[in-house]
Write a protein that holds these residues in place. Structure first.
Motif, short mmCIF file in Angstrom:
data_model
loop_
_atom_site.label_atom_id
_atom_site.label_comp_id
_atom_site.label_asym_id
_atom_site.label_seq_id
_atom_site.Cartn_x
_atom_site.Cartn_y
_atom_site.Cartn_z
N ALA A 17 -5.42 -122.15 8.26
CA ALA A 17 -4.77 -120.95 7.73
C ALA A 17 -5.52 -120.44 6.52
O ALA A 17 -5.73 -119.23 6.37
CB ALA A 17 -3.33 -121.27 7.36
N ALA A 18 -5.95 -121.36 5.63
CA ALA A 18 -6.66 -120.94 4.43
C ALA A 18 -7.98 -120.28 4.80
O ALA A 18 -8.38 -119.30 4.17
CB ALA A 18 -6.90 -122.13 3.52
N PHE A 19 -8.66 -120.80 5.84
CA PHE A 19 -9.93 -120.18 6.23
C PHE A 19 -9.71 -118.77 6.75
O PHE A 19 -10.42 -117.84 6.38
CB PHE A 19 -10.63 -121.04 7.29
CG PHE A 19 -12.00 -120.54 7.63
CD1 PHE A 19 -13.05 -120.79 6.79
CD2 PHE A 19 -12.22 -119.80 8.77
CE1 PHE A 19 -14.31 -120.32 7.08
CE2 PHE A 19 -13.47 -119.33 9.07
CZ PHE A 19 -14.52 -119.59 8.22
N LYS A 20 -8.69 -118.61 7.60
CA LYS A 20 -8.39 -117.26 8.10
C LYS A 20 -8.08 -116.31 6.95
O LYS A 20 -8.58 -115.18 6.89
CB LYS A 20 -7.16 -117.31 9.01
CG LYS A 20 -7.46 -117.62 10.45
CD LYS A 20 -6.18 -117.54 11.25
CE LYS A 20 -6.33 -118.20 12.59
NZ LYS A 20 -5.07 -118.32 13.29
N TYR A 21 -7.24 -116.81 6.02
CA TYR A 21 -6.84 -115.99 4.88
C TYR A 21 -8.07 -115.64 4.04
O TYR A 21 -8.23 -114.49 3.60
CB TYR A 21 -5.81 -116.78 4.07
CG TYR A 21 -5.15 -116.04 2.95
CD1 TYR A 21 -5.18 -114.66 2.88
CD2 TYR A 21 -4.47 -116.73 1.96
CE1 TYR A 21 -4.56 -114.00 1.85
CE2 TYR A 21 -3.84 -116.07 0.94
CZ TYR A 21 -3.90 -114.71 0.88
OH TYR A 21 -3.28 -114.06 -0.14
N ALA A 22 -8.97 -116.64 3.84
CA ALA A 22 -10.12 -116.39 3.00
C ALA A 22 -11.07 -115.38 3.64
O ALA A 22 -11.61 -114.52 2.96
CB ALA A 22 -10.86 -117.70 2.72
N VAL A 23 -11.24 -115.44 4.98
CA VAL A 23 -12.12 -114.47 5.64
C VAL A 23 -11.52 -113.08 5.53
O VAL A 23 -12.19 -112.11 5.14
CB VAL A 23 -12.35 -114.87 7.11
CG1 VAL A 23 -13.02 -113.76 7.86
CG2 VAL A 23 -13.18 -116.11 7.18
N MET A 24 -10.22 -112.97 5.83
CA MET A 24 -9.56 -111.66 5.74
C MET A 24 -9.60 -111.14 4.31
O MET A 24 -9.89 -109.96 4.07
CB MET A 24 -8.10 -111.79 6.17
CG MET A 24 -7.91 -112.04 7.63
SD MET A 24 -8.14 -110.54 8.55
CE MET A 24 -7.43 -110.99 10.09
N GLY A 25 -9.31 -112.02 3.35
CA GLY A 25 -9.31 -111.60 1.96
C GLY A 25 -10.70 -111.18 1.51
O GLY A 25 -10.85 -110.18 0.80
N GLY A 26 -11.73 -111.91 1.96
CA GLY A 26 -13.09 -111.54 1.58
C GLY A 26 -13.48 -110.18 2.12
O GLY A 26 -14.01 -109.34 1.39
N VAL A 27 -13.16 -109.93 3.40
CA VAL A 27 -13.50 -108.63 3.99
C VAL A 27 -12.76 -107.51 3.26
O VAL A 27 -13.35 -106.48 2.92
CB VAL A 27 -13.17 -108.63 5.49
CG1 VAL A 27 -13.32 -107.24 6.06
CG2 VAL A 27 -14.06 -109.58 6.23
N SER A 28 -11.47 -107.73 2.98
CA SER A 28 -10.72 -106.65 2.35
C SER A 28 -11.22 -106.41 0.94
O SER A 28 -11.29 -105.26 0.50
CB SER A 28 -9.23 -106.97 2.35
OG SER A 28 -8.94 -107.96 1.43
N SER A 29 -11.63 -107.47 0.22
CA SER A 29 -12.14 -107.27 -1.13
C SER A 29 -13.42 -106.45 -1.09
O SER A 29 -13.63 -105.59 -1.95
CB SER A 29 -12.44 -108.60 -1.79
OG SER A 29 -11.27 -109.34 -1.91
N ILE A 30 -14.27 -106.72 -0.09
CA ILE A 30 -15.52 -105.96 -0.03
C ILE A 30 -15.24 -104.50 0.30
O ILE A 30 -15.88 -103.60 -0.25
CB ILE A 30 -16.47 -106.62 0.99
CG1 ILE A 30 -16.96 -107.95 0.42
CG2 ILE A 30 -17.65 -105.74 1.27
CD1 ILE A 30 -17.61 -108.83 1.41
N LEU A 31 -14.24 -104.24 1.17
CA LEU A 31 -13.88 -102.84 1.46
C LEU A 31 -13.40 -102.16 0.19
O LEU A 31 -13.75 -101.00 -0.08
CB LEU A 31 -12.79 -102.79 2.53
CG LEU A 31 -13.23 -103.14 3.94
CD1 LEU A 31 -12.05 -103.23 4.86
CD2 LEU A 31 -14.18 -102.08 4.44
N VAL A 32 -12.57 -102.88 -0.60
CA VAL A 32 -12.08 -102.29 -1.85
C VAL A 32 -13.24 -102.01 -2.79
O VAL A 32 -13.31 -100.95 -3.42
CB VAL A 32 -11.06 -103.25 -2.50
CG1 VAL A 32 -10.76 -102.83 -3.91
CG2 VAL A 32 -9.79 -103.28 -1.70
#
Lengths: 491, 149, 112
Positions: free
Chosen positions: A156-171
């Protein structure tokens, strides 16, 4: 000026804990409790005292348009009060629950970093500073999700970290485009400059921010990480993530950027309406089929985020009032429900609703408070969830959006159905369970009783007279979009 | 540094023994001149971390564990951030705002100039150097084949 | 303009990798590529043709300089990406311990 202390106090607590706390967690607990209580007192004080004003703090003495500014208005202090109430109960709940996993200062240090990140996101007035604090909060959240060190939690943490990383880069890409267009990063100046520019820039930047922060708020097409992360984390962290993190990092920033900076373009408020309605319906449909209690609650978070987004998308004062009020209420009852799930998991060793039973007998406090929270989330008077949902439905009828009002009512009915399932099979089930694995200590009970009490108390916020001094200044900040930068630029 | 059988060959060990102090010195130079030249706390900190990692690669993990006091490293790392915040809070009382300057600004292009910025650079350098080394140390210490707990 | 488009193409390469690759290490690398594309874009934003680096040194007259703020932002975002990558790598090692594979389609104990 008290503004920087909202960041300093939890940050210094985080590193003092890592410095002086040894193998025992006594020091870590007392330091983090002191820090959180200090932040709570400061935020309640500022919510009462500075309601009508906008305070500005120049970091390291650089004057307003050049340096990093911290800004505090009614919306900011409202969010800070919410974050610190949930953090306080979460720390109290953690004292026993985390000892069950292990006895370590690292949890409390990371918890303080999480609070630092959220407070920073809420209080900052600078776009890039917001990004940095968002990353601090996300880092702490990734690690805390994996804190139990089980295979599912790492997944779960890996999924969250990948999603969070992508969204941070979009921001970050959105911030870069905004900087190239306006040559400034201070939100108030950006808002001022954007008025003179081509509206196409607003569309580009708004699209990037909608996806980026939508991923963090777990609005429906971007929700995939939420059920895994929120159901795998330890219960007090689930309460923090579901109760405040998705609101501080997702919805609060959406409100701030789309209403105060980008001036609420019609296309985005319409998008909020549609995304909100999709989140309400699909979230609740996915939730009703779940038998894992924490997973069911996590899907309900998606659905309830939809209500807030629907209220904000109406862009009328009443709709925004409903959205903001529901934001506060949801923090109370959803955190309480996650505490209930955690204490049931600790005592019975299962999260499966079919394996639970007669919780009323063995855990009376958990069962009674879960009843209050279930009634709140399904919108039964006189609990707080009823009033905020009612306001959102009335507002959408007033705005002429009958279909969206209908979706909200349908979502509310299905929520009621799924929580009747939780109560019928889970807390008041037929299985007779005799063996209790762990006793629930007084700290966990206090956290639950405190929030159950607040579930009733916050329904008073809507009474005329109290509403004028609590919710109306907050709505005022959002409705009068231009006021935000006019006050700051001194006009 | 003593001779051990672990680690790489004698050539690598000898070169490392000489060069590690030069690398650390270079890192300190970058940190201290952070307010005058490109670089600063982060860049210099990374250089220092690489020096420690060089020792770890050349001499092996057992030797490095004996050579460095990890508890002390942890304490220095945590206290550097605490001192950073304390200096920032001193800025509130002496300079008027959080992280504000309260020391003399000095002459331009001198080493002793720019107020509190060199202080922050040094603290950041310590923090980055130690924590980057510890991150790589911990990642290298996990054995992917065996399951712990 | 071409240079911005190339930057955007690099960003899309990273996004494609995140969305389609099944290997965890490749996903981590793709996130890195997205980050580099964004950093590159930020540096281009501050570029001015004919300007020099924004550092004042002794005995040099004042000349047009490139915008230093995006460079500071890029440094900060590089540090953040370092942290993200380290965290993702440590999670990947832990996942390999638990599941003995790097294939994301086989790491599916959570579902529904």
């Amino acid at each position: 000026m008290i503004l920087p202390y909202f960041i300093i106090i939890p940050l210094i607590a985080a590193f003092l804990i890592s410095l002086i706390a040894g193998k025992k967690d006594q020091w870590a607990i007392s330091l983090s409790l002191i820090a959180i209580i200090a932040v709570l007192v400061l935020s309640v004080y500022s919510f009462i005292i500075f309601q009508k004003e906008t305070l500005i703090y120049n970091m390291s003495g650089w004057k307003f348009p050049f340096g990093i500014v911290l800004v505090m208005d009614a919306l900011t202090s409202f969010m800070l009060v919410m974050v610190s109430i949930i953090s306080l109960t979460s720390i109290i709940f953690s004292v026993q629950y985390i000892r069950y996993i292990d006895m370590d200062w690292k949890y409390y240090s990371l918890f303080m970093l999480l609070v630092t990140g959220m407070n920073g996101v809420i209080i900052t007035g600078d776009l890039f500073n917001l990004f940095v604090f968002m990353e601090i909060a996300l880092f702490a959240a990734f690690i805390l999700v994996a804190y139990g060190r089980k295979a599912e939690e790492f997944e779960a943490a890996f999924k969250y970290a990948v999603m969070g990383g992508v969204s941070s880069i979009l921001v970050l890409l959105g911030i870069a485009i905004l900087y190239s267009a306006t040559s400034t990063l201070t939100m108030a100046k950006v808002a001022e400059e954007l008025k003179l520019l081509n509206p196409k820039i607003t569309l580009w930047v708004g699209g990037l921010f909608l996806v980026g922060f939508g991923l963090k708020a777990a609005v429906m097409p971007f929700h995939a990480w939420l059920p895994d992360a929120h159901s795998s984390a330890p219960a007090p962290i689930s309460a923090m993530l579901s109760g405040v993190l998705i609101k501080a990092l997702g919805l609060y920033v959406i409100i701030r950027i789309f209403f105060n900076v980008l001036d609420a373009p019609i296309i985005f408020t319409k998008a909020f309406l549609i995304l909100g309605a999709i989140s309400i319906l699909l979230g609740v449909f996915l939730a009703i089929g779940q038998w894992d209690l924490k997973r069911l609650l996590a899907y309900h978070s998606v659905s309830q985020i939809g209500y807030m987004l629907l209220g904000l998308g109406l862009a009328t004062p009443l709709g925004i009032l409903g959205g903001v009020y529901h934001l506060f209420n949801h923090a109370m009852f959803k955190s309480l429900l996650f505490y209930n799930a955690g204490s049931v998991e600790l005592a019975l060793g299962t999260r499966d609703l079919q394996k639970m039973g007669n919780v009323v007998k063995i855990l009376p406090v958990t069962a009674q408070t879960s009843m209050i929270a279930s009634l709140s989330i399904s919108g039964i008077p006189p609990f707080n969830g009823f009033f905020s949902k009612l306001i959102i439905i009335i507002a959408s009828i007033q705005a002429g959006e009958f279909w969206f009002a209908f979706f909200a009512v349908v979502g509310s009915l299905f929520t009621l159905a799924s929580f009747m399932k939780v109560q019928r099979y889970g807390f008041r089930g037929e299985n007779i369970i005799e063996i209790v694995k762990e006793k629930i200590g007084w700290q966990m009970n206090i956290a639950m009783i405190l929030l159950a009490f607040l579930c009733l108390l916050t329904s008073l916020l809507i009474i005329p007279g109290i509403k004028e001094v609590t919710l109306d200044p907050v709505v005022n900040v959002i409705v009068q979009k231009a006021q935000y930068f006019n006050l700051m630029t001194g006009r | 540094m003593m001779k051990t059988d672990k680690g790489m060959s004698i050539i690598v060990k000898t070169v490392t023994r000489i060069s590690v102090w030069l690398i650390i010195l270079y890192g300190i130079y970058i940190i201290v001149h952070g307010h005058l030249t490109p670089g600063g706390g982060f860049g210099g900190g990374v250089v220092i971390a690489l020096a420690f990692l060089n020792v770890m690669l050349a001499y092996g993990k057992e030797f490095t564990e004996k050579w460095l006091n990890f508890q002390l490293l942890h304490d220095i790392e945590s206290s550097s951030v605490t001192v950073f915040l304390v200096v920032g809070i001193l800025g509130i009382s002496l300079g008027g705002a959080f992280l504000a300057n309260f020391l003399s600004k000095g002459d331009l292009f001198e080493l002793y100039s720019a107020g509190v910025i060199p202080v922050f650079n040094i603290l950041i350098g310590i923090k980055v150097g130690i924590s980057l080394f510890l991150v790589v140390w911990l990642l290298a210490g996990i054995n992917p084949e065996e399951e712990d707990e | 303009m071409t240079i911005y488009l190339l930057c955007f193409a690099l960003f899309l390469v990273g996004l494609y990798g995140v969305l389609t690759k099944r290997d965890i290490v490749k996903i981590i690398l793709s996130i890195g590529i997205m980050g580099y594309a964004t950093n590159l874009f930020l540096v281009f934003v501050g570029y001015k043709s004919g300007a020099i680096y924004p550092i004042l040194s002794e005995g040099k007259c004042i000349q047009p300089m490139v915008d230093p703020l995006p460079q500071a932002l890029v440094l900060t975002s590089i540090v953040i990406e370092l942290g993200t990558t380290a965290l993702l790598v440590s999670l990947a090692i832990k996942l390999f311990q638990k599941y003995s594979t790097f294939d994301i389609t086989k790491i599916r104990r959570l579902s529904g």
